[in-house]
Design a protein around this motif. Structure first.
Motif, PDB file in Angstrom:
ATOM      1  N   ILE A  74      55.242  36.777  44.896  1.00  0.00           N
ATOM      2  CA  ILE A  74      54.607  37.820  45.285  1.00  0.00           C
ATOM      3  C   ILE A  74      54.133  37.497  46.934  1.00  0.00           C
ATOM      4  N   PHE A  75      54.126  38.234  47.766  1.00  0.00           N
ATOM      5  CA  PHE A  75      53.631  37.717  49.233  1.00  0.00           C
ATOM      6  C   PHE A  75      52.517  38.572  49.955  1.00  0.00           C
ATOM      7  N   TYR A  76      51.925  38.216  50.609  1.00  0.00           N
ATOM      8  CA  TYR A  76      51.186  39.027  51.298  1.00  0.00           C
ATOM      9  C   TYR A  76      50.863  38.400  52.686  1.00  0.00           C
ATOM     10  N   ASN A  77      50.185  38.892  53.724  1.00  0.00           N
ATOM     11  CA  ASN A  77      50.003  38.457  54.978  1.00  0.00           C
ATOM     12  C   ASN A  77      48.786  37.838  54.936  1.00  0.00           C
ATOM     13  N   ALA A  78      48.915  36.394  55.541  1.00  0.00           N
ATOM     14  CA  ALA A  78      47.583  35.592  55.535  1.00  0.00           C
ATOM     15  C   ALA A  78      46.528  36.304  56.291  1.00  0.00           C
ATOM     16  N   GLY A  79      45.438  36.022  55.526  1.00  0.00           N
ATOM     17  CA  GLY A  79      44.047  36.506  56.323  1.00  0.00           C
ATOM     18  C   GLY A  79      43.715  37.687  55.753  1.00  0.00           C
ATOM     19  N   ASN A  80      44.549  38.590  55.162  1.00  0.00           N
ATOM     20  CA  ASN A  80      43.999  39.787  54.576  1.00  0.00           C
ATOM     21  C   ASN A  80      43.441  39.469  53.142  1.00  0.00           C
ATOM     22  N   THR A  81      42.098  39.500  53.036  1.00  0.00           N
ATOM     23  CA  THR A  81      41.420  39.004  51.786  1.00  0.00           C
ATOM     24  C   THR A  81      41.673  40.119  50.663  1.00  0.00           C
ATOM     25  N   GLU A  82      41.765  41.573  50.980  1.00  0.00           N
ATOM     26  CA  GLU A  82      41.874  42.289  50.044  1.00  0.00           C
ATOM     27  C   GLU A  82      43.426  42.352  49.321  1.00  0.00           C
ATOM     28  N   ARG A  83      44.176  41.906  50.189  1.00  0.00           N
ATOM     29  CA  ARG A  83      45.593  42.003  49.537  1.00  0.00           C
ATOM     30  C   ARG A  83      45.902  40.518  48.777  1.00  0.00           C
ATOM     31  N   TYR A  84      44.933  39.543  49.255  1.00  0.00           N
ATOM     32  CA  TYR A  84      44.885  38.429  48.481  1.00  0.00           C
ATOM     33  C   TYR A  84      44.291  38.436  47.197  1.00  0.00           C
ATOM     34  N   LYS A  85      43.400  39.171  46.983  1.00  0.00           N
ATOM     35  CA  LYS A  85      42.658  39.468  45.881  1.00  0.00           C
ATOM     36  C   LYS A  85      43.677  40.271  44.705  1.00  0.00           C
ATOM     37  N   MET A  86      44.192  41.228  45.395  1.00  0.00           N
ATOM     38  CA  MET A  86      45.188  42.052  44.363  1.00  0.00           C
ATOM     39  C   MET A  86      46.371  41.300  44.206  1.00  0.00           C
ATOM     40  N   ALA A  87      46.797  40.312  44.823  1.00  0.00           N
ATOM     41  CA  ALA A  87      47.625  39.525  44.409  1.00  0.00           C
ATOM     42  C   ALA A  87      47.606  38.499  43.321  1.00  0.00           C
ATOM     43  N   LEU A  88      46.218  37.989  43.513  1.00  0.00           N
ATOM     44  CA  LEU A  88      45.877  37.219  42.555  1.00  0.00           C
ATOM     45  C   LEU A  88      45.599  37.818  41.161  1.00  0.00           C
ATOM     46  N   SER A  89      44.970  39.131  41.179  1.00  0.00           N
ATOM     47  CA  SER A  89      44.699  39.934  40.059  1.00  0.00           C
ATOM     48  C   SER A  89      45.958  40.320  39.309  1.00  0.00           C
ATOM     49  N   PHE A  90      47.093  40.718  40.067  1.00  0.00           N
ATOM     50  CA  PHE A  90      48.192  41.074  39.536  1.00  0.00           C
ATOM     51  C   PHE A  90      49.056  39.700  38.957  1.00  0.00           C
ATOM     52  N   GLN A  91      48.764  38.765  39.485  1.00  0.00           N
ATOM     53  CA  GLN A  91      49.461  37.433  39.041  1.00  0.00           C
ATOM     54  C   GLN A  91      48.880  37.441  37.217  1.00  0.00           C
ATOM     55  N   GLU A  92      47.637  37.640  37.332  1.00  0.00           N
ATOM     56  CA  GLU A  92      46.797  37.205  36.032  1.00  0.00           C
ATOM     57  C   GLU A  92      47.404  38.348  34.944  1.00  0.00           C
ATOM     58  N   GLU A  93      47.559  39.557  35.626  1.00  0.00           N
ATOM     59  CA  GLU A  93      47.910  40.662  34.379  1.00  0.00           C
ATOM     60  C   GLU A  93      49.489  40.037  34.147  1.00  0.00           C
ATOM     61  N   LEU A  94      50.306  40.019  35.060  1.00  0.00           N
ATOM     62  CA  LEU A  94      51.496  39.665  34.704  1.00  0.00           C
ATOM     63  C   LEU A  94      51.684  38.407  33.663  1.00  0.00           C
ATOM     64  N   ASN A  95      50.828  37.427  33.931  1.00  0.00           N
ATOM     65  CA  ASN A  95      50.894  36.601  32.897  1.00  0.00           C
ATOM     66  C   ASN A  95      50.503  36.902  31.314  1.00  0.00           C
ATOM     67  N   LYS A  96      49.737  38.109  31.404  1.00  0.00           N
ATOM     68  CA  LYS A  96      49.235  38.653  30.125  1.00  0.00           C
ATOM     69  C   LYS A  96      50.578  38.917  29.397  1.00  0.00           C
ATOM     70  N   ILE A  97      51.471  39.887  30.036  1.00  0.00           N
ATOM     71  CA  ILE A  97      52.693  40.161  29.383  1.00  0.00           C
ATOM     72  C   ILE A  97      53.811  39.160  29.480  1.00  0.00           C
ATOM     73  N   GLY A  98      53.791  38.001  29.836  1.00  0.00           N
ATOM     74  CA  GLY A  98      54.733  37.215  29.707  1.00  0.00           C
ATOM     75  C   GLY A  98      55.662  36.682  31.034  1.00  0.00           C
ATOM     76  N   ILE A  99      54.967  37.360  32.071  1.00  0.00           N
ATOM     77  CA  ILE A  99      55.815  37.338  33.347  1.00  0.00           C
ATOM     78  C   ILE A  99      55.305  36.379  34.420  1.00  0.00           C
ATOM     79  N   LEU A 100      55.919  35.072  35.018  1.00  0.00           N
ATOM     80  CA  LEU A 100      55.342  34.209  35.841  1.00  0.00           C
ATOM     81  C   LEU A 100      55.523  34.878  36.948  1.00  0.00           C
ATOM     82  N   SER A 101      54.636  34.399  37.687  1.00  0.00           N
ATOM     83  CA  SER A 101      54.909  34.679  39.413  1.00  0.00           C
ATOM     84  C   SER A 101      54.087  33.685  40.166  1.00  0.00           C
ATOM     85  N   SER A 102      54.513  33.827  41.418  1.00  0.00           N
ATOM     86  CA  SER A 102      53.851  33.051  42.409  1.00  0.00           C
ATOM     87  C   SER A 102      53.405  33.825  43.416  1.00  0.00           C
TER      88      SER A 102
END
Lengths: 300, 545, 340
Positions: B389-417
């Motif tokens: 998962i990528f986002y452009n540096a400095g964009n805090t909103e996208r950063y937060k969404m990326a992290l949150s999505f990572q958590e959700e994926l984790n819950k269903i067994g999908i690893l992400s970076s």
């Protein structure tokens, strides 16, 4: 000269008499007038005694201007620009006088030296320059604190000869401070011997050297090796210089004195006139004199 | 000695503490209106250029919309009608390919030159020839016009023959790229040189619009003053001077708004609560056309899982939309049903405006299991492959969404970076490598037409779509989108977009997260304010009292 | 003349320094596999031909070494490349921002140098008395307060809570800058007789230069103090007193001149450092200078700007060092240029 600042030094008691006036009672302003003008002082380390960022000539000229101020400069009626002109003229004249002063102390090529900085000159030259600077205003008294100790022997001889010459010419009284008995013998008319902060003997040079009445003086003179004698061991004064923070009681020399008696430990001796032009501060000076005579006879 | 020191030290400490607490003092003084004739807008990000033929960023548009004008314009927040500007009336031929515009007479550029049909032809041809070397904005006109399109009929009549009947044609010329420059003025200062920027026009605009540039100190301020000869006149209430100030530090803009130096300011979502409660400051949120999306790489080299539509559908279910709205955008976002944002024509062709996907982890898991991507012994899917998962540096909103999505994926067994990259780097990765799986992106409107959105997102590269290089390709979708593009009939278009939507939403190449809200806190003495999603600022309509 | 020889020699040394600097920054910024062409062409909406054309222009298809030589060649023609953040040549940005920083630096030094030296002198001659303690506390405040905190506090207190000073920028909102002769608004205002901009620019200089000056004053104060204490114990100060000079002359002429030698050289280096841009102060007060430029360029990863900035700062540092060494030789007659 009251150069030692208040911490750490403090004047507790006593008076300094100069020309019948007590220097301790003088204000700062009056003292500034006296320093460099009536009383001058040269110091032990010529290498560091001059300010490295100013030219030698300027430093000498400074003291000349200081003590020979032009009344016009203080006169309010004169405009700023005029004062500047006067000042410039004064500075130029003073610089000329500075060069003269340097010539007087036998510095070769005085004009060149005046435009140099202290680090460009040798130790001997710097000391000469100091002397020139301090004598420029014809003081009545010149205090010389170990002026030649930092210089080598040949230069030392030159400086001393210079000082003697200047003294004759200008009539300045010189107060020479040194540990070198040879210099004293050669230069001085009168001697004051000090030990642990007190004068223990004072008088004319011949009397002190021929008839020292204080045990300390005797020790000093006795320890000079004589070229005419042939001995294996030099005479010494046993013991060490006392700790001045906790000095010995009574006579400060008593721990090292072979004439020491009970009274020496209790009461500090006072200066007594033993003969004309000869003062001693010792309880037992008579015994010292007697033993002197004995020694003298023994040698015979 | 010691005592004096202690007293001094205590005194200094006390005074510093008092200073620190001074901020708690409630402001009892009301801020007075400053500079009644000048509107001050504090924003960040300098305008890049004031040349409408090469301007594509919103900061530049802030100035250009009030300095230059096009043939048609908007009024207020009305997005449905086009109003006359430099053209007084217009009509279109039967086949929707030929447009005729009657131009307004008696209009002068701010340098005194007359406005005629020559200037119109010159301006359009200029865009096409110059080819916007800095911004690439020329494509907007190039998709339907070429150098033979514009014809001068007479001094005040112009005819435009489109290459194809482009449905959104009027919207395109209502955007800054279609604004009219003075032919004589441009010719005096460098003329038109293909593929080259005109340095002079960039800094010295002369238009027919209500305002002119007083001075533009780069990265400091852009100051506009009234154009006294403006054909629209100055009756009524209009602000006389506009100062757009650039300050990159949010703290500075916040303070400026609070003390009345700024009449309007750009304030990050997280800081809105700082100014909301202040007396005299109004904070209103409007729905903008800015979309927030996450694109998926259908050609990803990572075990090619994303090539499978079921996997992508599952990802759409796995995304926590509410958390994105509440956390990343502090509540200032609303769900969007598909590629077309709410407010634009044919929004309802997308499942009647109701989002198809919602946050439903169970559904996601079910889809994955049915598709054969089950959990292995370590409770991981895809054999432990990670989704990048990528986002452009400095964009805090996208950063937060990326992290949150990572958590959700984790819950269903999908690893992400989750990896941040700076914008040029990210673009490089997106376009020239297959080395990514998911990138958070955004899109803003160029002009008010759904074709500006759907086509770049979903049409394939075969037809010059797929701007974000997802690799998505569906011939039926392409057909429908082309149909929608080149028709002027609203019914035809609506159907086309609906059909396209029904296909692509089941084979999604994007997670359509939401539509941002546009908030510009302002002081209560600013009057006449409205929000138009395709024209952020039109200073002529505002005044202060 | 020996001095000219020395200056020329030192300036020639600038060349290897710059080559070193450019190699390092070039390598760092090009090792990252980012293709700036797409960004330069306008991002996702750019046409492929545009991107290719820009790639050709920037020689991005060539090997790294060749690119480096193109870059050096450009530098020699004073072409620092284009800033993709500001969409204009880097040189233009630097030309606009440098005078702003220069002006700010001068005013900051006008505050820090006199106050620092004066404070140091007072502290030294009244050692361990009240005035010594006060000045030392002020100095400690100066260098322990984080500069951004000081800037924010001052801005909040004096531009917002009690609005007596302007919030940000070099001039009042909407005021056009005076005609640019030197780029320093104060001087340009005086030269063109523009009272409005003169008062506005001075007014706007107060907070940022005070912030910067306060922080740098502390260093100078400490240096002057310890230097003075050392000098006052020197023999030549005693000689000066023995000459009958007033205490004031002894301190201000004889002692100070020597004590200032290390202080002046440190000030010179500090001037050079400040010219490199006081990033925090400039960002908070929205001062359009080199510091703010550098901060934005680094955060936005605008490599051309970063490299241009680095080169300029390297030049500034070398020249500042040179000037400081020359000053040293002028002030202290014991120092000879060019080594023994």
């Amino acid at each position: 000269m009251r150069l030692i600042p208040d911490p750490p030094g403090k004047i507790i008691d006593g008076e300094i008499k100069f020309k019948d006036e007590d220097l301790i009672k003088k204000t700062d302003l009056e003292l500034q007038n006296i320093r460099g003008n009536e009383i001058s002082m040269i110091f032990q380390e010529p290498m560091t005694a001059l300010n490295p960022v100013f030219k030698i000539g300027d430093q000498i000229a400074e003291v000349i201007i200081l003590h020979e101020s032009n009344p016009k400069l203080n006169n309010k009626n004169y405009r700023f620009y005029n004062k500047r002109k006067i000042r410039k003229k004064m500075e130029k004249q003073a610089f000329e006088k500075a060069i003269e002063a340097l010539k007087m102390v036998n510095i070769p090529d005085a004009e060149k030296v005046a435009n140099q900085y202290p680090h460009e000159c040798s130790g001997g030259m710097r000391q000469r320059a100091m002397i020139a600077m301090m004598l420029a205003c014809d003081p009545d008294l010149l205090i010389a604190d170990e002026p030649t100790t930092a210089l080598d022997v040949t230069v030392q001889a030159q400086i001393l000869a210079l000082m003697k010459d200047l003294q004759k010419r200008k009539g300045t009284a010189i107060w020479l401070i040194t540990h070198n008995l040879g210099i004293i013998a050669e230069m001085c008319d009168r001697v004051g011997v000090m030990y642990a902060g007190y004068i223990v003997e004072m008088g004319s040079t011949e009397l002190i050297f021929d008839n020292p009445d204080h045990p300390y003086t005797r020790g000093l003179i006795g320890s000079i090796p004589k070229i005419t004698e042939d001995i294996d061991e030099l005479e010494i004064i046993p013991g060490n210089v006392p700790n001045l923070i906790e000095p010995p009681s009574g006579c400060r020399f008593h721990p090292r004195c072979k004439f020491c008696k009970q009274i020496c430990k209790e009461k500090p001796p006072e200066l007594i006139e033993v003969e004309k032009n000869h003062y001693v501060a010792c309880h037992r000076y008579k015994e010292v004199k007697y033993s002197e005579l004995v020694d003298f006879l023994k040698k015979k | 000695m010691n005592k004096k020191f202690c007293i001094l030290a205590i005194g200094i400490c006390l005074s510093m503490t008092l200073t620190a607490f001074s901020g708690c003092v409630e402001e009892s003084t009301k801020i007075e209106l400053k500079n009644p004739d000048t509107l001050v807008y504090y924003t960040f990000g300098d305008a890049k250029t004031l040349d409408p033929a090469d301007a594509y960023d919103s900061a530049s548009a802030e100035g250009i919309f009030s300095i230059y004008e096009g043939l048609i314009t908007y009024k207020g927040d009305d997005l449905d009608t086009f109003y006359p500007s430099l053209a007084t009336s217009w009509d279109v031929s039967e086949d929707s390919k030929t447009w005729t515009f009657n131009l307004r007479e008696g209009v002068k550029f701010s340098n005194g030159n007359d406005f005629t049909a020559e200037d119109v032809k010159y301006s359009f041809d200029r865009v096409l020839t110059m080819n916007s070397p800095e911004s690439g904005v020329a494509w907007i006109l190039q998709q339907s016009m070429d150098l033979d399109s514009t014809k001068i009929i007479d001094d005040y009549t112009i005819e435009i023959n489109l290459i194809e009947p482009y449905g959104g044609f009027l919207s395109t010329i209502a955007y800054t790229v279609g604004f009219i420059v003075d032919k004589d003025y441009v010719e005096e200062h460098g003329g038109i040189v293909a593929d080259t920027e005109n340095e002079y026009l960039k800094l010295n605009p002369i238009g027919t619009g209500p305002y002119m540039v007083d001075h533009w100190t780069r990265n400091t301020e852009l100051v506009l003053v009234q154009n006294p000869d403006y054909w629209g006149g100055w009756d009524g209430k209009h602000v006389k001077k506009v100062v757009i100030k650039y300050a990159n530090e949010a703290a500075t803009r916040i303070l400026a708004l609070k003390n009345g130096d700024a009449d309007i300011a750009v304030i990050p979502n997280e800081n809105l609560e700082d100014v909301e409660d202040d007396e005299g400051i109004i904070v209103i949120a409007y729905d903008s056309f800015d979309l927030v999306m996450a694109e998926m790489n259908t050609l990803s080299d990572n075990s090619m899982y994303l090539a499978n539509p079921e996997v992508r559908r599952a990802l759409c279910y796995a995304f926590n939309y509410q958390s994105a709205i509440d956390d990343a955008y502090v509540g200032y976002m609303s769900r969007v049903a598909g590629a077309i944002p709410n407010g634009m024509p044919y929004y309802d062709s997308q499942n009647n405006g109701v989002p198809v996907y919602d946050y439903d982890l169970e559904e996601a898991e079910q889809i994955l299991d049915e598709a054969g991507f089950t959990l292995n012994e370590d409770d991981q899917r895809f054999d432990g492959a990670t989704i990048r998962i990528f986002y452009n540096a400095g964009n805090t909103e996208r950063y937060k969404m990326a992290l949150s999505f990572q958590e959700e994926l984790n819950k269903i067994g999908i690893l992400s970076s989750v990896i941040a990259e700076n914008w040029p780097q990210l673009l490089h990765r997106m376009y020239t490598t297959a080395d990514w799986d998911l990138i958070f992106i955004g899109w803003g409107p160029d002009y008010n037409d759904p074709d500006d959105y759907v086509f770049p997102f979903v049409a394939s590269s075969d037809v010059n779509g797929d701007t974000f290089n997802t690799g998505y390709k569906n011939e039926s979708v392409d057909e429908y989108l082309l149909e929608g593009k080149y028709s002027a009939d609203p019914n035809v278009r609506e159907n086309a977009y609906k059909n396209a939507f029904d296909i692509y939403i089941q084979d999604p190449s994007m997670i359509y997260i939401g539509q941002r809200q546009f908030i510009r806190p302002k002081r209560d003495w600013v009057q006449g304010y409205y929000y138009n999603p395709v024209r952020d600022w039109y200073w002529y309509d505002y005044y202060k009292e | 003349m020996k001095t000219w020889e020395y200056i020329v020699r030192r300036l020639l040394l600038l060349i290897p320094v710059l080559i070193g600097v450019t190699i390092i920054t070039f390598v760092i910024s090009h090792v990252i596999p980012a293709d700036p062409a797409i960004a330069f062409a306008g991002g996702p909406k750019a046409q492929p031909e545009t991107i290719e054309r820009i790639r050709e222009e920037l020689h991005l298809n060539e090997p790294l070494l060749v690119q480096y030589f193109y870059y050096l060649n450009d530098l020699l023609h004073l072409n620092f490349g284009k800033s993709y953040l500001e969409s204009r040549p880097v040189l233009e940005s630097i030309t606009q921002y440098f005078p702003a920083t220069f002006e700010l630096t001068i005013f900051a030094m006008l505050i820090s140098v006199p106050l620092g030296i004066l404070g140091g002198i007072i502290s030294a001659i009244r050692r361990n008395k009240l005035s010594d303690h006060i000045t030392r506390i002020i100095a400690i405040l100066g260098y322990s307060m984080p500069i951004f905190w000081l800037a924010l506090m001052l801005q909040y207190l004096l531009a917002y809570q009690f609005p007596i000073l302007p919030l940000e920028g070099r001039l009042s909102i909407g005021l056009i800058a005076p005609q640019s002769i030197t780029g320093l608004y104060v001087i340009d205002s005086i030269l063109t007789g523009n009272i409005n901009t003169l008062s506005a620019s001075l007014y706007h200089l107060i907070l940022p230069s005070f912030t910067l000056g306060f922080a740098t004053m502390a260093l100078l104060l400490r240096m002057t103090r310890s230097s003075m204490l050392e000098v006052m114990g020197m023999d030549y100060v005693r000689t000066a007193r023995a000459k009958g000079l007033s205490e004031r002359v002894v301190i201000m002429k004889h002692a100070l001149r020597n004590a200032l030698i290390p202080t002046i050289t440190v000030s010179g280096l500090q001037f050079g450092a400040l010219l490199g841009g006081a990033v925090l102060t400039e960002s908070i007060f929205n001062w359009p200078g080199m510091g703010r430029f550098a901060a934005n360029a680094v955060m936005g990863l605008d490599f051309n700007s970063v490299m241009g900035f680095t080169i300029i700062v390297a030049i500034i540092y070398v020249i500042a060092n040179l000037i400081v060494d020359l000053l040293y030789a002028v002030i202290d007659p014991r120092v000879k240029l060019g080594g023994e």
